[in-house]
Design an enzyme around this catalytic site. Structure first.
Site, PDB file in Angstrom:
ATOM      1  N   ARG A  33       0.877  -1.260  -0.056  1.00 41.20           N
ATOM      2  CA  ARG A  33       0.011  -0.017  -0.075  1.00 41.20           C
ATOM      3  C   ARG A  33       1.050   1.100   0.130  1.00 41.20           C
ATOM      4  O   ARG A  33       1.814   1.568   1.150  1.00 41.20           O
ATOM      5  CB  ARG A  33      -0.977   0.015   1.269  1.00 41.20           C
ATOM      6  CG  ARG A  33      -1.997   0.994   1.264  1.00 41.20           C
ATOM      7  CD  ARG A  33      -2.904   1.159   0.389  1.00 41.20           C
ATOM      8  NE  ARG A  33      -3.952   2.082   0.292  1.00 41.20           N
ATOM      9  CZ  ARG A  33      -4.308   2.876  -0.491  1.00 41.20           C
ATOM     10  NH1 ARG A  33      -3.598   3.161  -1.438  1.00 41.20           N
ATOM     11  NH2 ARG A  33      -5.315   3.759  -0.004  1.00 41.20           N
ATOM     12  N   GLY A  34       0.868   1.956  -1.117  1.00 41.45           N
ATOM     13  CA  GLY A  34       1.822   2.898  -1.473  1.00 41.45           C
ATOM     14  C   GLY A  34       1.934   3.874  -0.180  1.00 41.45           C
ATOM     15  O   GLY A  34       3.073   4.240   0.152  1.00 41.45           O
ATOM     16  N   THR A  37       3.460   2.589   3.420  1.00 41.24           N
ATOM     17  CA  THR A  37       4.897   1.745   3.531  1.00 41.24           C
ATOM     18  C   THR A  37       6.113   2.384   2.453  1.00 41.24           C
ATOM     19  O   THR A  37       7.064   1.987   2.536  1.00 41.24           O
ATOM     20  CB  THR A  37       4.708   0.530   3.587  1.00 41.24           C
ATOM     21  OG1 THR A  37       4.300  -0.024   2.379  1.00 41.24           O
ATOM     22  CG2 THR A  37       3.675  -0.115   4.897  1.00 41.24           C
ATOM     23  N   ARG A  38       5.319   3.182   1.457  1.00 37.92           N
ATOM     24  CA  ARG A  38       6.399   3.593   0.489  1.00 37.92           C
ATOM     25  C   ARG A  38       7.683   4.085   0.777  1.00 37.92           C
ATOM     26  O   ARG A  38       8.893   3.700   0.434  1.00 37.92           O
ATOM     27  CB  ARG A  38       5.743   4.451  -0.666  1.00 37.92           C
ATOM     28  CG  ARG A  38       6.632   4.826  -1.804  1.00 37.92           C
ATOM     29  CD  ARG A  38       5.974   5.613  -2.760  1.00 37.92           C
ATOM     30  NE  ARG A  38       4.834   5.207  -3.436  1.00 37.92           N
ATOM     31  CZ  ARG A  38       5.059   4.097  -4.573  1.00 37.92           C
ATOM     32  NH1 ARG A  38       6.259   3.983  -4.810  1.00 37.92           N
ATOM     33  NH2 ARG A  38       3.791   3.744  -4.884  1.00 37.92           N
ATOM     34  N   GLY A  66      -9.284   3.723  -9.345  1.00 41.64           N
ATOM     35  CA  GLY A  66     -10.732   2.739  -9.249  1.00 41.64           C
ATOM     36  C   GLY A  66     -10.928   1.855 -10.316  1.00 41.64           C
ATOM     37  O   GLY A  66     -11.762   1.283 -10.412  1.00 41.64           O
ATOM     38  N   GLU A 100      -4.033  -7.318  -7.348  1.00 46.50           N
ATOM     39  CA  GLU A 100      -2.466  -7.804  -7.299  1.00 46.50           C
ATOM     40  C   GLU A 100      -2.724  -9.091  -6.411  1.00 46.50           C
ATOM     41  O   GLU A 100      -1.721 -10.243  -6.808  1.00 46.50           O
ATOM     42  CB  GLU A 100      -1.660  -6.848  -6.948  1.00 46.50           C
ATOM     43  CG  GLU A 100      -1.097  -5.462  -7.653  1.00 46.50           C
ATOM     44  CD  GLU A 100      -0.328  -4.728  -6.685  1.00 46.50           C
ATOM     45  OE1 GLU A 100      -0.046  -3.641  -7.631  1.00 46.50           O
ATOM     46  OE2 GLU A 100       0.099  -4.783  -5.635  1.00 46.50           O
TER      47      GLU A 100
END
Length: 859
Positions: A33-34, A37-38, A66, A100
């Site tokens: 999830r960008g 935690t990116r 979306g 994903e």
């Protein structure tokens, strides 16, 4: 059926459509999830993966539209060999992340993509049961679906939500990593090592076994919840039982927490008296996940193995079972956990159901799978891949290829070995092979193996092959190279050539392995040198023949190597008398390889063969090394399990010269020795005389429970790189002279009694690597050694790294124990007290739980 090697790019076009062939653009896909935690964990993980040369795909786009998953993301997932899924609190709120996840799990199911979920500060239970943030996210997706006015889109979203829920439930079943309570740098290092190891073990490409792979895979995935399951793979030698078992094991082992693959059981049991006992130890270590058991009784190991099998969900492969005794020792008779899986390979279809495990009240379910030879088309394909690196014959070679394939009778081993041997040979060589095979109508498989040896190997490689077949199958590759290099055998290129020709292979722990058919062929070549007069051969590896020849007063000048283990002899035929006189070795001027295990030798050693390079005398009754033994050419001396009390090869006269300060110019007694093994000498008290061992590289004294003294003269071994002192409980101090060595020395110590009790209770066990080096990365700009001679670097399981004075060992350990064990901060206190400087100390954070995890992963 057999394992194939790399194919040239043009061969991919000729693979069949039902066997997918992926062109992997990346090693790994990172799903995360960008916004969460990116710029923290994921960024650090990505950098570490790239530093380790693991090609990683990371999507740089933060904004979701979306819309369905971007085509480039879908393509990236499909072109990766592995995926890491960072399941953070906000992961399920992203439709792209969930898409994903679905696709990654599809790749895992259909194409065995490696998948590692990371539970990043979330409970696995919350993911499975859709609780807390995961439940909230699903509610929002459901609400959006209900608000959708377009019926087609609403139905599509409803189906997606069900897929997402199912995938979140499934991902928890995979073997993952929990980030809670752990240092992130430690977790990242662990992940990189795990991925690197698993990517390296790429899946082989097999021919003619698709149905069997599907059958066994289905059996492993579904299975029975009420009874343990065993599959027995049955077939002749070389038919592909081991290759199939390895493939399936590699395919599914990640789904089990405790797994073990024991290869070549029958050969190892027949070759070594303690072979079955060693296999029990290996199996117990693999599946117990506890401190290693050290017992000398096979029944103790059987009992311990039984307990694990009865209570844990394990996956075990027992390869090449040859007797009921082997099965009973490795499986016991208590029963197996209801979800355990066991694969057995054997040539005897009746063995499995006759073992003790099938005599209990609740018998395991059992299925036999018979492996036959390959069909004509499959045989030709396999042969061509090894001969031409293509699936079809080269132009002009089709007719000769079909004739050669016919003679191999569908046996994958023969097809593979013969194909490799004929690589890059002209058509005349191929036709010559056909003529030779026509002369052997009843043993064409063996003849095909022998042709690849006779015609296409240089003399050096033939000698290497025969040495390995007779004496070194199952031995460490590096140690074998050391021995045979000293015998003027070119091993580095030679071993590679034999591996390329499929006459030799390497196990995961760097041991030389050889198929039983190939080994039998090698030994038969030696036997044919003189079938009726064994003393005229170049090598003797049959224990009964070796004993008989040593009793005879014959000229044994041709012998280069001889192996004898009296425990392998028939006591009834020999009336239990296995004593030999050293005079038996007088006429062996060319003997370089000698194994005399558990042999009672009488007499002096003055006339012993002077050309010896390898002397193995396990179980010897000698209490000290005989100084009249010719040792100047020895490179490996193995006296493990002997009655040795003192090891000091230095003559008394030389010791006296040293005491009075005389200049010593005498040649060292063991000047060529590189490896000394005195493991499990229960009565060994002291080790000394290292001035006589200037070339020593490896010192192994594992399990010498009475050893109290390691002499300061070990500092003379300037080439020393490894010392194993594991389980030497009485050895409380290392010699200070080790600190003078300039080499990088790996000293392994397990269960070191000198470590204070508080620390031992905290860490369960101790493994210490003692590093003796200039350590330039930690030193100042000066070229001088930053440590005094009496200081070394100690790393206890990777958590403590600091200069360590022998005189202050107790104080150092006690001060470390005094620190809070659950939160050891980076501190300079110990360095200031011990060394007066802070630049060389790095005490890393470690909780008790983290230490235990680290320890379990290492063993």
């Amino acid at each position: 059926m057999v394992v194939l090697t790399e194919l040239s790019p043009q061969t991919s076009s000729s693979t069949t459509q039902d066997r997918p062939c992926h062109n992997h653009r990346y090693d790994l896909f990172l799903s995360f999830r960008g916004v969460e935690t990116r710029y923290s964990f994921t960024d650090h993980l990505y950098e570490a993966l790239c530093d380790a040369d693991i090609s990683t795909f990371l999507d740089d786009e933060d904004i979701e539209t979306g819309e369905p998953l971007k085509p480039e993301l879908e393509a990236a997932i499909k072109s990766c060999r592995a995926s890491i899924i960072v399941l953070s609190n906000d992961y399920a709120s992203s439709t792209w992340c969930l898409d994903e996840l679905v696709l990654i799990l599809e790749q895992h199911k259909n194409f065995n993509q490696i998948v590692i979920p990371i539970f990043y500060h979330v409970e696995p239970t919350d993911v499975r049961k859709l609780q807390r943030s995961f439940g909230d996210a699903m509610e929002k997706h459901k609400q959006r679906m209900e608000e959708e006015t377009n019926e087609e889109k609403r139905n599509e979203l409803a189906l997606k939500i069900e897929l997402w829920k199912k995938s979140l439930n499934q991902v928890v079943d995979l073997k993952g990593k929990d980030a809670r309570g752990r240092k992130e740098s430690e977790l990242i290092e662990e992940l990189v090592i795990d991925i690197h190891r698993r990517l390296r073990n790429t899946m082989p490409y097999l021919i003619g076994v698709d149905d069997n792979i599907q059958l066994i895979s289905s059996w492993l995935k579904i299975g029975s919840h009420h009874s343990a399951d065993i599959i027995t793979l049955v077939g002749e030698s070389g038919i592909g039982k081991t290759s199939l078992a390895k493939y399936v094991f590699q395919l599914h082992s990640s789904q089990f927490h405790r797994v073990s693959f024991i290869e070549g059981i029958n050969t190892r049991c027949n070759e070594h008296f303690n072979g079955l006992f060693d296999l029990q130890k290996q199996l117990h270590e693999d599946i117990s996940k506890k401190i290693l058991l050290h017992a000398n009784d096979a029944l103790v190991y059987t009992s311990k193995i039984e307990n694990v099998l009865a209570n844990k969900r394990v996956f075990i492969v027992l390869d090449d079972i040859g007797s009921l005794k082997q099965l009973d020792a490795l499986l016991g008779k208590k029963g197996i956990h209801p979800r355990a899986k066991i694969i057995i390979t054997t040539k005897d279809a009746s063995l499995t159901e006759r073992c003790a495990l099938f005599k209990i009240k609740v018998k395991p379910k059992h299925k036999k799978v018979l492996l036959n030879g390959l069909y004509k088309s499959e045989s030709l394909e396999l042969f061509c891949i090894h001969a031409f690196k293509n699936h079809k014959p080269k132009e002009g070679y089709k007719e000769v290829s079909e004739k050669l394939v016919k003679y191999c009778e569908g046996n994958p081993l023969a097809l593979k070995v013969l194909g490799r041997s004929l690589q890059k040979q002209d058509i005349r060589c191929w036709k010559e092979c056909i003529k030779l095979l026509k002369k052997e109508p009843h043993s064409r498989i063996n003849k095909a193996l022998k042709i690849s040896f006779d015609i296409f190997l240089l003399e050096n490689y033939k000698e290497l092959f025969k040495h390995v077949a007779c004496f070194f199958v199952g031995n460490d590759k590096d140690a074998t190279e050391t021995i045979l290099n000293a015998c003027d055998i070119e091993t580095r290129t030679g071993i590679k050539i034999l591996i390329d020709r499929c006459l030799l292979s390497l196990s995961q722990d760097n041991r030389l392995m050889m198929h039983q058919l190939v080994q039998e062929m090698g030994r038969e070549l030696v036997r044919q040198e003189s079938s009726k007069k064994p003393w005229k051969r170049s090598r003797l590896c049959c224990h009964a023949e070796s004993f008989k020849v040593l009793k005879l007063k014959k000229d044994k000048g041709n012998l280069l190597g001889l192996a004898l283990d009296t425990r392998m002899l028939d006591k009834k035929k020999s009336h239990g008398l296995f004593e030999l006189n050293t005079e038996s070795f007088v006429q062996m001027d060319n003997l370089m390889l000698l194994q005399l295990n558990y042999v009672q030798l009488n007499g002096g050693f003055k006339n012993f063969p002077e050309e010896l390079r390898w002397l193995c005398m396990r179980g010897s009754r000698l209490k000290s090394i005989h100084l009249d033994l010719p040792m100047e050419n020895l490179v490996v001396l193995d006296m493990s399990y002997s009655n040795m009390e003192f090891f000091n090869p230095q003559p008394p006269a030389k010791r006296q010269k040293q005491l009075v300060g005389s200049c010593i110019k005498d040649k060292p007694l063991l000047g060529s020795l590189k490896i000394l093994d005195l493991s499990f000498c229960d009565h060994l008290l002291s080790l000394g005389g290292f001035v006589e061992l200037p070339a020593l590289e490896r010192l192994i004294v594992r399990g010498c429970k009475s050893l109290t003294d390691l002499c300061e003269s070990v500092g003379h071994c300037v080439k020393l790189v490894h010392i194993d002192l594991s389980y030497c409980h009485m050895l409380r101090m290392l010699p200070k002279s080790i600190g003078k060595l300039k080499k990088y020395v790996n000293i392994v110590q397990k269960l070191v009694t000198a470590v204070p009790k508080p620390l031992k209770d905290y860490i369960v066990d101790v493994i210490a690597w003692v590093i003796l080096d200039d350590t330039p990365s930690r030193s100042s700009s000066s070229d001088d050694d930053p440590y005094p001679d009496n200081h070394i670097l100690v790393a206890i399981q990777g958590f403590i790294v600091c200069p360590f004075s022998f005189s202050s060992q107790q104080g150092l350990m006690e001060q470390f124990c005094a620190l809070e064990s659950d939160s050891v901060s980076r501190t300079r206190m110990l360095a200031d007290q011990i060394h007066g400087s802070s630049e060389h100390l790095d005490v890393m954070e470690a909780s008790a739980a983290a230490w235990r995890r680290h320890f379990v992963d290492r063993i």
